[in-house]
Enzyme design. Structure first.
Site, mmCIF file in Angstrom:
data_model
loop_
_atom_site.group_PDB
_atom_site.id
_atom_site.type_symbol
_atom_site.label_atom_id
_atom_site.label_comp_id
_atom_site.label_asym_id
_atom_site.label_seq_id
_atom_site.Cartn_x
_atom_site.Cartn_y
_atom_site.Cartn_z
ATOM 1 N N GLY A 40 0.848 -1.200 0.000
ATOM 2 C CA GLY A 40 0.000 0.000 0.000
ATOM 3 C C GLY A 40 0.872 1.234 0.000
ATOM 4 O O GLY A 40 1.496 1.557 1.013
ATOM 5 N N ASN A 50 2.132 -2.287 -4.467
ATOM 6 C CA ASN A 50 0.857 -1.559 -4.496
ATOM 7 C C ASN A 50 -0.036 -2.226 -5.539
ATOM 8 O O ASN A 50 0.461 -2.746 -6.538
ATOM 9 C CB ASN A 50 1.096 -0.092 -4.872
ATOM 10 C CG ASN A 50 -0.125 0.751 -4.576
ATOM 11 O OD1 ASN A 50 -0.369 1.093 -3.429
ATOM 12 N ND2 ASN A 50 -0.910 1.049 -5.599
ATOM 13 N N ARG A 51 -1.344 -2.203 -5.284
ATOM 14 C CA ARG A 51 -2.271 -2.871 -6.204
ATOM 15 C C ARG A 51 -2.078 -2.345 -7.627
ATOM 16 O O ARG A 51 -2.042 -3.096 -8.578
ATOM 17 C CB ARG A 51 -3.705 -2.647 -5.726
ATOM 18 C CG ARG A 51 -4.702 -3.639 -6.232
ATOM 19 C CD ARG A 51 -5.962 -3.582 -5.384
ATOM 20 N NE ARG A 51 -6.217 -2.228 -4.901
ATOM 21 C CZ ARG A 51 -7.049 -1.373 -5.470
ATOM 22 N NH1 ARG A 51 -7.686 -1.705 -6.545
ATOM 23 N NH2 ARG A 51 -7.218 -0.160 -4.956
ATOM 24 N N SER A 52 -1.915 -1.011 -7.763
ATOM 25 C CA SER A 52 -1.691 -0.508 -9.113
ATOM 26 C C SER A 52 -0.182 -0.399 -9.361
ATOM 27 O O SER A 52 0.550 0.226 -8.595
ATOM 28 C CB SER A 52 -2.376 0.851 -9.312
ATOM 29 O OG SER A 52 -1.542 1.868 -8.892
ATOM 30 N N ALA A 92 -8.667 0.761 5.734
ATOM 31 C CA ALA A 92 -9.269 -0.168 6.696
ATOM 32 C C ALA A 92 -10.611 -0.649 6.170
ATOM 33 O O ALA A 92 -11.335 0.085 5.511
ATOM 34 C CB ALA A 92 -9.446 0.538 8.043
ATOM 35 N N SER A 148 0.081 6.902 14.443
ATOM 36 C CA SER A 148 -0.401 8.293 14.448
ATOM 37 C C SER A 148 0.717 9.256 14.101
ATOM 38 O O SER A 148 1.876 9.023 14.407
ATOM 39 C CB SER A 148 -0.949 8.644 15.832
ATOM 40 O OG SER A 148 -1.325 10.011 15.844
ATOM 41 N N LYS A 164 -5.345 3.372 19.725
ATOM 42 C CA LYS A 164 -5.363 4.370 18.636
ATOM 43 C C LYS A 164 -6.766 4.944 18.447
ATOM 44 O O LYS A 164 -6.938 6.144 18.200
ATOM 45 C CB LYS A 164 -4.867 3.730 17.325
ATOM 46 C CG LYS A 164 -4.952 4.657 16.104
ATOM 47 C CD LYS A 164 -4.128 5.923 16.306
ATOM 48 C CE LYS A 164 -3.919 6.786 15.076
ATOM 49 N NZ LYS A 164 -5.029 7.209 14.301
ATOM 50 N N HIS A 219 -7.224 7.384 21.100
ATOM 51 C CA HIS A 219 -6.387 8.542 20.733
ATOM 52 C C HIS A 219 -7.201 9.461 19.817
ATOM 53 O O HIS A 219 -7.235 10.675 19.997
ATOM 54 C CB HIS A 219 -5.118 8.045 20.022
ATOM 55 C CG HIS A 219 -4.339 9.117 19.298
ATOM 56 N ND1 HIS A 219 -4.749 9.651 18.085
ATOM 57 C CD2 HIS A 219 -3.193 9.781 19.619
ATOM 58 C CE1 HIS A 219 -3.895 10.574 17.689
ATOM 59 N NE2 HIS A 219 -2.937 10.673 18.600
ATOM 60 N N ASN A 220 -7.878 8.874 18.843
ATOM 61 C CA ASN A 220 -8.635 9.698 17.902
ATOM 62 C C ASN A 220 -9.856 10.321 18.570
ATOM 63 O O ASN A 220 -10.240 11.447 18.243
ATOM 64 C CB ASN A 220 -9.036 8.875 16.674
ATOM 65 C CG ASN A 220 -7.862 8.708 15.726
ATOM 66 O OD1 ASN A 220 -6.709 8.743 16.148
ATOM 67 N ND2 ASN A 220 -8.146 8.526 14.450
ATOM 68 N N GLU A 251 -8.422 13.150 20.203
ATOM 69 C CA GLU A 251 -8.036 14.104 19.135
ATOM 70 C C GLU A 251 -9.241 14.965 18.738
ATOM 71 O O GLU A 251 -9.158 16.195 18.654
ATOM 72 C CB GLU A 251 -7.512 13.295 17.936
ATOM 73 C CG GLU A 251 -7.207 14.063 16.678
ATOM 74 C CD GLU A 251 -6.789 13.120 15.525
ATOM 75 O OE1 GLU A 251 -5.797 12.391 15.686
ATOM 76 O OE2 GLU A 251 -7.462 13.103 14.476
ATOM 77 N N LYS A 302 -13.754 10.353 9.454
ATOM 78 C CA LYS A 302 -13.673 9.019 8.859
ATOM 79 C C LYS A 302 -14.236 7.948 9.776
ATOM 80 O O LYS A 302 -14.364 6.806 9.380
ATOM 81 C CB LYS A 302 -12.227 8.690 8.501
ATOM 82 C CG LYS A 302 -11.693 9.558 7.373
ATOM 83 C CD LYS A 302 -10.527 8.897 6.669
ATOM 84 C CE LYS A 302 -9.625 9.916 6.029
ATOM 85 N NZ LYS A 302 -8.751 10.575 7.041
HETATM 86 C C1 6PG Z 1 -3.497 10.373 13.346
HETATM 87 C C2 6PG Z 1 -4.881 10.731 12.883
HETATM 88 C C3 6PG Z 1 -5.304 10.018 11.647
HETATM 89 C C4 6PG Z 1 -6.728 10.315 11.204
HETATM 90 C C5 6PG Z 1 -6.954 11.710 10.789
HETATM 91 C C6 6PG Z 1 -8.349 11.963 10.184
HETATM 92 O O1 6PG Z 1 -3.399 9.978 14.492
HETATM 93 O O2 6PG Z 1 -2.546 10.500 12.583
HETATM 94 O O3 6PG Z 1 -5.792 10.428 13.898
HETATM 95 O O4 6PG Z 1 -5.176 8.648 11.899
HETATM 96 O O5 6PG Z 1 -7.032 9.507 10.156
HETATM 97 O O6 6PG Z 1 -6.779 12.578 11.848
HETATM 98 O O7 6PG Z 1 -9.370 11.534 11.014
HETATM 99 P P1 6PG Z 1 -10.869 12.050 10.741
HETATM 100 O O8 6PG Z 1 -11.079 12.037 9.266
HETATM 101 O O9 6PG Z 1 -11.778 11.082 11.432
HETATM 102 O O10 6PG Z 1 -10.920 13.443 11.286
#
Ligand code: 6PG
Length: 467
Positions: free
Chosen positions: A10, A33-35, A76, A128, A182, A185-186, A189, A260
């Site tokens: 990837g 990579n796939r492509s 993912a 991260s 993680k 963590h988000n 974040e 995301k």
């Molecule tokens: C990191 C971030 C990363 C995440 C982006 C976008 O730790 O480097 O958390 O993994 O993908 O921050 O996240 P959102 O699109 O959900 O805002």
């Protein structure tokens, strides 16, 4: 060229940068990579470096020395499963796959079970730090078996960020522990970003700051307890002028926040665990509300509200207090959730280690993580950070300013979901007797759900309508 000692599948931005990082630190890296075009373009862009381009999975697998360490940097979800189906028959006993994407922890548990049927190891690694972190040293949170970490850990530790308390990569626990950490963590974040956005709004609409003045304030905050990456980039963002419009670029950016999903997963899991994380959830809802732009614009003319005017109470110092305590609240909720998840899922998480790997490389890195680590080193079972020093003292010093800011914002109709949630959570936590007695009575009234009493042992029911 000799066999590769690391493989990356990837070559999106993160995969490419992690491959470059590993090669720079002395590894020979097989890339796939796939492509085909992307692989060709990648190796053409870095001639004379130790990359082994592969144009099929069998060729990729053959290029790597055994036991193989292969990092999957693919979107993912179903894409990961598709690659696994093709890759697993090619791998051999003892090889290690590392899923470096933002996978849902339950998916990681499922994949670990599937991969182990092939005698291959599977590590779920939360990575991260965005594109720059991947290139220069990210924070890496790993979950899986000791055996797998013994093989892949040395490579991951070599490419990770160097923090003030050591390299920011750790084997945090079994199973999906790494991806769980993680995910939280988000969640944190999102909440810190929301708190800083609320502070910016209060600077703008409450204090009448220009973007430059707001940038000055964030720069000053970045020299205090609140210092950290997100505060730093907020100051930088506010300084950027749009070359065409000649105004601060931030003012021309559409006010709908995307996501995301990882922050939402974190809150979903907190609800499932019964772990109180309202500030983290408020940040997810704030993004959802921001996305309803057309409805908001229509409601703005329909629903009256106060016109913000700053008479007393709001000043940069009280705003700092509110922001600092909201960020601490978000961290406290996140660490609490990690403790609860560890108990529930048997991760055996060491929270001091989780704090340590967040000290550099990752998006939420900040000066607050050093004292948080100290708390968990001293009291590994601590469930509520604010009860420990130095946080109790910070609370005592800043709670009045926090309240003034929250009250001012609410009186003036400025939404502060993260700040108000954090304050409410703190106040609920420090209230020895909450009004939940009434909720128990209501439940018993309409559903005969029973209640307990404070003056007698046992379970009680009242025929409420008899009287
Ligand atoms: C990191 C971030 C990363 C995440 C982006 C976008 O730790 O480097 O958390 O993994 O993908 O921050 O996240 P959102 O699109 O959900 O805002």
């Amino acid at each position: 060229m000799a066999g590769a000692n690391f493989g990356v599948i990837g070559l999106g931005v993160m995969g490419r940068n992690l491959a470059l990082n590993a090669e720079r630190r002395g590894f020979t890296v097989a890339v796939f990579n796939r492509s085909t075009e992307r692989t060709e373009e990648f190796v053409a862009g870095c001639p004379d470096r130790r990359f082994v381009p592969s144009y099929s999975l069998p060729e990729f697998v053959r290029a790597i020395e055994r036991p193989r360490t292969v990092l999957l940097m693919i979107r993912a979800g179903p894409a990961t499963d598709a690659v696994l189906s093709d890759l697993l028959p090619l791998l051999e006993r003892g090889d290690v796959l590392i899923d470096g994407g933002n996978a849902h922890p339950e998916e990681t548990d499922r994949r670990q079970a599937k991969v182990s049927e092939h005698d291959v190891h599977y590590l779920g690694a939360g990575i991260s730090g965005g594109a720059s972190g991947a290139l220069h040293g990210p924070s890496i949170m790993v979950g899986g078996t000791d055996e797998a970490y013994a093989i892949a850990g040395p490579i991951l530790e070599t490419i990770a960020a160097e923090g003030p308390a050591g390299v920011c990569c750790a084997h945090l626990g079994v199973g999906s522990a790494g991806h769980y950490v993680k995910m939280v963590h988000n969640g944190i974040e999102y909440a810190i970003m929301q708190a800083l956005a609320e502070a910016y709004d209060l600077m703008r609409r409450g204090l009448g700051f220009s973007a430059d003045e707001a940038a000055d304030a964030f720069e000053a905050w970045n020299r205090r307890e609140l210092a950290g990456y997100l505060v730093e980039i907020t100051g930088r963002i506010l300084r950027r002028i749009d070359p065409e419009a000649g105004v601060p670029l931030v003012e021309r950016i559409l006010d709908t926040a995307a996501q995301k999903g990882t922050g939402k997963w974190s809150s979903q899991s907190a609800l499932d665990l019964g772990s109180p994380a309202p500030t983290l959830a408020a940040a997810v809802y704030a993004r959802i509300l921001s996305s309803l732009r057309d409805e908001r614009i229509a409601a703005e003319v329909l629903l009256e509200g106060p016109v913000p005017k700053n008479e007393n109470h709001l000043n940069p110092e009280t705003l700092y207090s509110a922001t600092l305590l909201t960020v601490i609240g978000a961290l406290a909720e996140g660490f609490r959730q990690l403790r609860d998840a560890s108990d529930e899922h048997g991760y055996s998480l060491d929270l001091a280690e989780a704090a340590r790997v967040w000290m550099a490389g990752c998006i939420i890195r900040s000066d607050l993580l050093a004292p948080i680590r100290e708390v968990f080193l001293e009291t590994p079972g601590c469930r509520f950070l604010l009860a420990a020093e130095p946080f109790r003292t910070i609370w005592t010093e800043h709670q009045a300013g926090f309240r003034e800011t929250v009250a001012w914002a609410q009186q003036n109709g400025i939404p502060i979901p993260a700040m108000s949630s954090a304050l409410n959570a703190f106040d609920a936590y420090r209230t020895g007797r909450l009004p939940a007695n009434l909720i128990q009575a209501q439940r018993d009234y309409f559903g005969a759900h029973t209640y307990e009493r404070i003056d007698r042992e046992g379970t009680f029911h009242t025929e409420w309508e008899d009287a």
